[in-house]
Design a protein around this motif. Structure first.
Motif, PDB file in Angstrom:
ATOM      1  N   ALA A 155       1.929  -1.657 -10.515  1.00 34.20           N
ATOM      2  CA  ALA A 155       2.390  -1.874  -9.280  1.00 34.20           C
ATOM      3  C   ALA A 155       1.936  -3.208  -8.771  1.00 34.20           C
ATOM      4  O   ALA A 155       3.083  -3.638  -7.702  1.00 34.20           O
ATOM      5  CB  ALA A 155       2.027  -0.541  -8.452  1.00 34.20           C
ATOM      6  N   GLU A 156       0.912  -3.756  -9.259  1.00 37.13           N
ATOM      7  CA  GLU A 156       0.626  -5.053  -8.576  1.00 37.13           C
ATOM      8  C   GLU A 156       1.501  -6.325  -9.347  1.00 37.13           C
ATOM      9  O   GLU A 156       1.295  -7.507  -8.843  1.00 37.13           O
ATOM     10  CB  GLU A 156      -0.760  -5.275  -8.714  1.00 37.13           C
ATOM     11  CG  GLU A 156      -1.757  -4.260  -8.005  1.00 37.13           C
ATOM     12  CD  GLU A 156      -2.891  -4.525  -8.363  1.00 37.13           C
ATOM     13  OE1 GLU A 156      -3.351  -5.249  -9.121  1.00 37.13           O
ATOM     14  OE2 GLU A 156      -4.163  -3.695  -7.762  1.00 37.13           O
ATOM     15  N   ARG A 193      11.653  -2.683  -3.445  1.00 38.47           N
ATOM     16  CA  ARG A 193      11.642  -4.133  -3.846  1.00 38.47           C
ATOM     17  C   ARG A 193      12.790  -4.973  -3.999  1.00 38.47           C
ATOM     18  O   ARG A 193      13.182  -6.143  -3.654  1.00 38.47           O
ATOM     19  CB  ARG A 193      10.575  -4.767  -4.827  1.00 38.47           C
ATOM     20  CG  ARG A 193      10.362  -6.086  -4.601  1.00 38.47           C
ATOM     21  CD  ARG A 193       8.643  -6.255  -5.472  1.00 38.47           C
ATOM     22  NE  ARG A 193       7.603  -5.656  -4.714  1.00 38.47           N
ATOM     23  CZ  ARG A 193       6.441  -5.583  -5.151  1.00 38.47           C
ATOM     24  NH1 ARG A 193       6.087  -6.320  -6.206  1.00 38.47           N
ATOM     25  NH2 ARG A 193       5.436  -5.039  -4.450  1.00 38.47           N
ATOM     26  N   LEU A 213       9.037   2.069  -5.980  1.00 42.72           N
ATOM     27  CA  LEU A 213       8.757   0.807  -5.789  1.00 42.72           C
ATOM     28  C   LEU A 213       9.778  -0.260  -6.152  1.00 42.72           C
ATOM     29  O   LEU A 213       9.996  -1.189  -5.208  1.00 42.72           O
ATOM     30  CB  LEU A 213       7.443   0.337  -6.203  1.00 42.72           C
ATOM     31  CG  LEU A 213       6.189   1.029  -6.034  1.00 42.72           C
ATOM     32  CD1 LEU A 213       4.873   0.767  -6.966  1.00 42.72           C
ATOM     33  CD2 LEU A 213       5.717   0.570  -4.746  1.00 42.72           C
ATOM     34  N   SER A 245       4.213   1.198   3.709  1.00 35.94           N
ATOM     35  CA  SER A 245       3.604   2.486   3.180  1.00 35.94           C
ATOM     36  C   SER A 245       4.765   3.391   2.222  1.00 35.94           C
ATOM     37  O   SER A 245       5.792   3.519   2.811  1.00 35.94           O
ATOM     38  CB  SER A 245       2.832   3.411   4.130  1.00 35.94           C
ATOM     39  OG  SER A 245       2.317   4.649   3.459  1.00 35.94           O
ATOM     40  N   ASP A 271       0.131   2.185  -0.213  1.00 39.25           N
ATOM     41  CA  ASP A 271       0.641   0.862   0.499  1.00 39.25           C
ATOM     42  C   ASP A 271       0.906  -0.318  -0.277  1.00 39.25           C
ATOM     43  O   ASP A 271       0.621  -0.724  -1.567  1.00 39.25           O
ATOM     44  CB  ASP A 271      -0.851   0.237   1.191  1.00 39.25           C
ATOM     45  CG  ASP A 271      -1.439   1.231   2.496  1.00 39.25           C
ATOM     46  OD1 ASP A 271      -0.785   1.808   2.996  1.00 39.25           O
ATOM     47  OD2 ASP A 271      -2.694   1.173   2.444  1.00 39.25           O
ATOM     48  N   THR A 272       2.369  -0.883   0.119  1.00 42.72           N
ATOM     49  CA  THR A 272       2.929  -1.766  -0.583  1.00 42.72           C
ATOM     50  C   THR A 272       3.402  -2.963   0.207  1.00 42.72           C
ATOM     51  O   THR A 272       3.099  -2.851   1.431  1.00 42.72           O
ATOM     52  CB  THR A 272       4.217  -1.272  -1.178  1.00 42.72           C
ATOM     53  OG1 THR A 272       5.217  -0.960  -0.097  1.00 42.72           O
ATOM     54  CG2 THR A 272       3.929  -0.006  -1.747  1.00 42.72           C
ATOM     55  N   THR A 273       3.632  -4.166  -0.320  1.00 38.65           N
ATOM     56  CA  THR A 273       3.994  -5.224   0.647  1.00 38.65           C
ATOM     57  C   THR A 273       5.239  -4.929   1.358  1.00 38.65           C
ATOM     58  O   THR A 273       5.679  -5.544   2.454  1.00 38.65           O
ATOM     59  CB  THR A 273       4.215  -6.477  -0.212  1.00 38.65           C
ATOM     60  OG1 THR A 273       5.367  -6.075  -1.306  1.00 38.65           O
ATOM     61  CG2 THR A 273       3.174  -7.073  -1.031  1.00 38.65           C
ATOM     62  N   GLU A 274       6.196  -3.862   1.008  1.00 42.24           N
ATOM     63  CA  GLU A 274       7.384  -3.449   1.553  1.00 42.24           C
ATOM     64  C   GLU A 274       6.874  -2.223   2.761  1.00 42.24           C
ATOM     65  O   GLU A 274       7.776  -1.488   3.446  1.00 42.24           O
ATOM     66  CB  GLU A 274       8.220  -3.064   0.666  1.00 42.24           C
ATOM     67  CG  GLU A 274       8.921  -4.231   0.001  1.00 42.24           C
ATOM     68  CD  GLU A 274       8.053  -4.521  -1.106  1.00 42.24           C
ATOM     69  OE1 GLU A 274       7.474  -3.535  -1.618  1.00 42.24           O
ATOM     70  OE2 GLU A 274       8.353  -5.765  -1.672  1.00 42.24           O
TER      71      GLU A 274
END
Length: 332
Positions: free
Chosen positions: A184-185, A212, A208, A161, A156-159
């Protein structure tokens, strides 16, 4: 000469026909066995061998085409990878001989027990802290399909899955390791331009970064063919495009990078090896453009900050948690 090769050469009379050497070291073994061919998944070793023995070594994740009277596996670190390689080699030499050679401390004896799936294994030699095992392949398996052995997991990412695909032998196969999860954070605020995921493994950071920073060019570099194929699958699974580079260390990286992101390796086989990470810290400035940034994660006990500041510039610790630190530094 690698001690495993020395053990093989004590039994030279067994290796007079067409022979496939899988995972062979970058030494003179091919020069001593003129009918042998090599299969390597280590870009640095393959490049060295190709220079010395042109056309005799293939860099790949699947067994080279052709017929072989016998095959030798140099034991890799990963059990999942050794199982895939043994099945692949056994399927190629049905009725012929399959050999396993490796260091005792790397677990060659326990791996040799798995040869019983193909026939009756026997130990041929023990020397130089290594063992050589042999089995006649009376029960040949079907050739394994590498992609069928892939493990997939969501991230799970801000953009949204991200689907990660990893293959046998790849670091943290089937799950996200703690260091990479922390890194990743902390990927915000990278400069735009050409971004590099160094030591890309299954391609988590590279994917990622492309998610991003979609307008940036992204490259993923690793020494291992299985990692590169995993990265390709991860990118494909998520509809992302990036450049994949096979190379041994930061010297293989492009120049003019705006940022290098890495969870650099410090293990090779059963031995601890910091050379790849130390070379990255020492030479990153050569590949970064002015004010280009390096951001990496490392175990807290590793004294990377003085090295980074000596070779690159002032270093900031962005985060520290779960035994890891995130470092950030920009080229002077």
């Amino acid at each position: 000469m690698d001690p495993r090769s020395e053990v093989l050469l004590r039994q030279t009379e067994l290796f007079t026909g067409e022979l496939l050497l899988a995972g062979l070291p970058a030494d003179d073994l091919l020069g001593r066995l003129p009918l042998a061919r090599g299969w390597s998944w280590h870009a640095g070793e393959q490049a060295t061998l190709e220079t010395r023995f042109p056309g005799r070594v293939e860099f790949a994740v699947e067994r080279p085409a052709g017929s072989f009277a016998a095959a030798v596996l140099f034991l890799p670190k990963s059990r999942e990878l050794s199982d895939y390689l043994l099945a692949s080699l056994a399927s190629a030499v049905a009725g012929g001989m399959l050999y396993l050679v490796g260091e005792k401390r790397a677990g060659v004896e326990s791996t040799a027990r798995r040869l019983s799936a193909f026939g009756q294994p026997r130990k041929l030699d023990s020397a130089r802290h290594c063992q050589l095992w042999q089995v006649q392949v009376n029960e040949a398996p079907l050739a394994p399909r590498l992609h069928d052995l892939a493990r997939r997991y969501p991230l799970d990412t801000t953009e949204g899955s991200l689907q990660v695909v990893s293959l046998p032998g790849v670091f943290s196969h089937g799950s996200l390791d703690v260091g990479s999860a922390l890194l990743a954070e902390h990927l915000d605020g990278l400069p735009s331009g050409h971004l590099l995921d160094f030591g890309c493994g299954a391609g988590v950071m590279g994917a990622l970064l492309k998610r991003r920073y979609p307008q940036s060019r992204v490259s993923l570099l690793d020494v291992d063919a299985f990692a590169l194929e995993s990265s390709r699958l991860t990118l494909q699974e998520n509809g992302l495009e990036a450049e994949i580079i096979a190379g041994d260390g930061i010297a293989a990286a492009p120049f003019g990078l705006s940022a290098i992101v890495s969870n650099p390796p410090f293990h090779q086989g059963v031995k601890t090896d910091y050379s790849t990470s130390e070379a990255l810290l020492a030479e990153a400035a050569l590949h970064l453009e002015p004010r280009g940034e390096m951001r990496l994660v490392a175990n807290s006990f590793l004294r990377y900050q003085p090295l980074i500041e000596a070779h690159l510039g002032p270093c900031q610790v962005l985060a520290e948690a779960r035994g890891f630190r995130i470092y950030r530094a920009s080229r002077r």
